[in-house]
Design an enzyme around this catalytic site. Structure first.
Site, mmCIF file in Angstrom:
data_model
loop_
_atom_site.group_PDB
_atom_site.id
_atom_site.type_symbol
_atom_site.label_atom_id
_atom_site.label_comp_id
_atom_site.label_asym_id
_atom_site.label_seq_id
_atom_site.Cartn_x
_atom_site.Cartn_y
_atom_site.Cartn_z
ATOM 1 N N GLY A 187 10.036 -15.598 -5.045
ATOM 2 C CA GLY A 187 9.710 -13.980 -5.031
ATOM 3 C C GLY A 187 10.550 -13.320 -4.372
ATOM 4 C CG HIS A 188 10.893 -13.625 0.110
ATOM 5 N ND1 HIS A 188 10.141 -14.629 0.334
ATOM 6 C CD2 HIS A 188 10.161 -12.286 0.506
ATOM 7 C CE1 HIS A 188 9.179 -14.205 1.061
ATOM 8 N NE2 HIS A 188 9.170 -12.709 1.026
ATOM 9 C CD GLN A 199 3.749 -5.866 7.862
ATOM 10 O OE1 GLN A 199 4.909 -5.164 8.269
ATOM 11 N NE2 GLN A 199 3.518 -6.328 6.978
ATOM 12 C CD GLN A 245 3.164 -5.626 -10.914
ATOM 13 O OE1 GLN A 245 3.706 -5.675 -11.700
ATOM 14 N NE2 GLN A 245 1.848 -5.644 -10.945
ATOM 15 C CE LYS A 246 1.153 -11.925 -3.331
ATOM 16 N NZ LYS A 246 1.640 -11.991 -2.015
ATOM 17 C CG LEU A 287 6.043 -18.212 -5.975
ATOM 18 C CD1 LEU A 287 7.558 -18.158 -5.993
ATOM 19 C CD2 LEU A 287 5.405 -19.405 -5.777
ATOM 20 C CB SER A 288 1.770 -15.419 -1.093
ATOM 21 O OG SER A 288 1.458 -15.128 0.101
#
Ligand code: AMP
Length: 280
Positions: free
Chosen positions: A36-37, A61, A148-149, A184-185
């Site tokens: 994703g990155h 955060q 957009q995730k 993905l995360s």
């Protein structure tokens, strides 16, 4: 590829690049990099002369009971991935440099920050907006790339850049997914094998929502009820929220009309995962 830890050195590097007429593409991250990155990095590489990736697990955060301490950190692995993908600079500041003891200033993007994930994670988006504003001032990017995730984050950053007249173009790129649909995360690393299988339920629920909309369903309540039913059938899944909102204002809409965002957060065991899709 350089790894720059000092804010001043980073600002000097960007200043020098821009003096030469170079465009800087910037990808802010918390590390534990995945495809994703890398999709953001690749686009930044294509559109700019110089690519800067920040890796900073931003304490501001995270809530007091959240996963700041256990968030995955692996600079060596991240640096290798960045190097392979043509990154020029990793900006890797310390928390002390970013938030010295006398620190007082916070950026709050009203309304957009208190809904969806902001409701479950009070203060989260103030932390995000503040660190991104600081990073923009340190890196001075021509373009900055977001996924957009994290659709709410992207909406908030866009609003902040417009409201504060920040001279940066904000680009939002599609969510990269595993073959079975799981977004993905970095937090997927927390999942056990069983939980990993169950985590697909977030994207399945979004698929179901799109299917219902294609079949003519317009009522948000009916779509949300169907999504709830699907997710609740899982053993380890606990819904935090499912919402259908206007894509710009993030206010709930009773019916699908115009561009809507369908967003959800679900606990899979002890891991909170998010996903979303646009619909109209
Ligand atoms: P993070 O390191 O989680 O703070 O994410 C850094 C950036 O990568 C944010 O703009 C995210 O939205 C983006 N990102 C995270 N996961 C994905 C994904 N699966 N696809 C595309 N972008 C992503």
């Amino acid at each position: 590829m350089k790894i720059i830890r000092s804010i001043k050195v980073m600002q000097d590097y960007s200043g020098a690049e821009k003096k030469k007429g170079k465009k800087i593409g910037f990808v802010p991250t918390m590390g534990a990099l995945h495809q994703g990155h890398l999709s953001l990095i690749k686009r930044a590489r294509e559109e700019n002369n110089s690519v800067v990736v920040s890796i900073f697990v931003n304490p501001a955060q995270f809530g007091p009971k959240e996963d700041f301490k256990k968030y995955p950190r692996d600079l060596q692995k991240d640096a290798l991935l960045c190097k392979k993908n043509g990154v020029d600079v990793i900006f890797y500041p310390s928390a002390k440099a970013m938030y010295p003891p006398e620190y007082k200033t916070h950026v709050n993007v009203q309304d957009l920050s208190s809904v969806l994930c902001g409701k479950s994670r009070p203060g989260h988006f103030q932390g995000v907006a503040t660190v991104v504003a600081k990073l923009f001032n340190i890196v001075g990017p021509t373009r900055a790339y977001f996924g957009q995730k994290d659709a709410q984050q992207a909406t908030i950053i866009n609003r902040m850049a417009l409201d504060l007249n920040l001279p940066v173009k904000v680009r939002v790129l599609p969510t990269i997914r595993e073959k079975d649909g799981l977004a993905l995360s970095s937090r997927n690393l927390y999942l056990s094998q069983e939980e990993r299988k169950e985590a697909v339920v977030l994207s399945e629920a979004l698929k179901l929502a799109r299917k219902l909309i294609r079949a003519g369903e317009k009522k948000s309540a009916a779509i949300i009820a169907a999504m709830r039913k699907l997710i609740s059938s899982g053993r380890n899944a606990k819904i935090d929220y499912i919402s259908i909102v206007d894509a710009k204002t993030l206010k709930p809409v009773p019916n699908i009309s115009g561009k809507c965002l369908i967003a959800l957060a679900v606990w899979i065991g002890k891991t909170r995962l998010i996903d979303n899709t646009y619909a109209s």
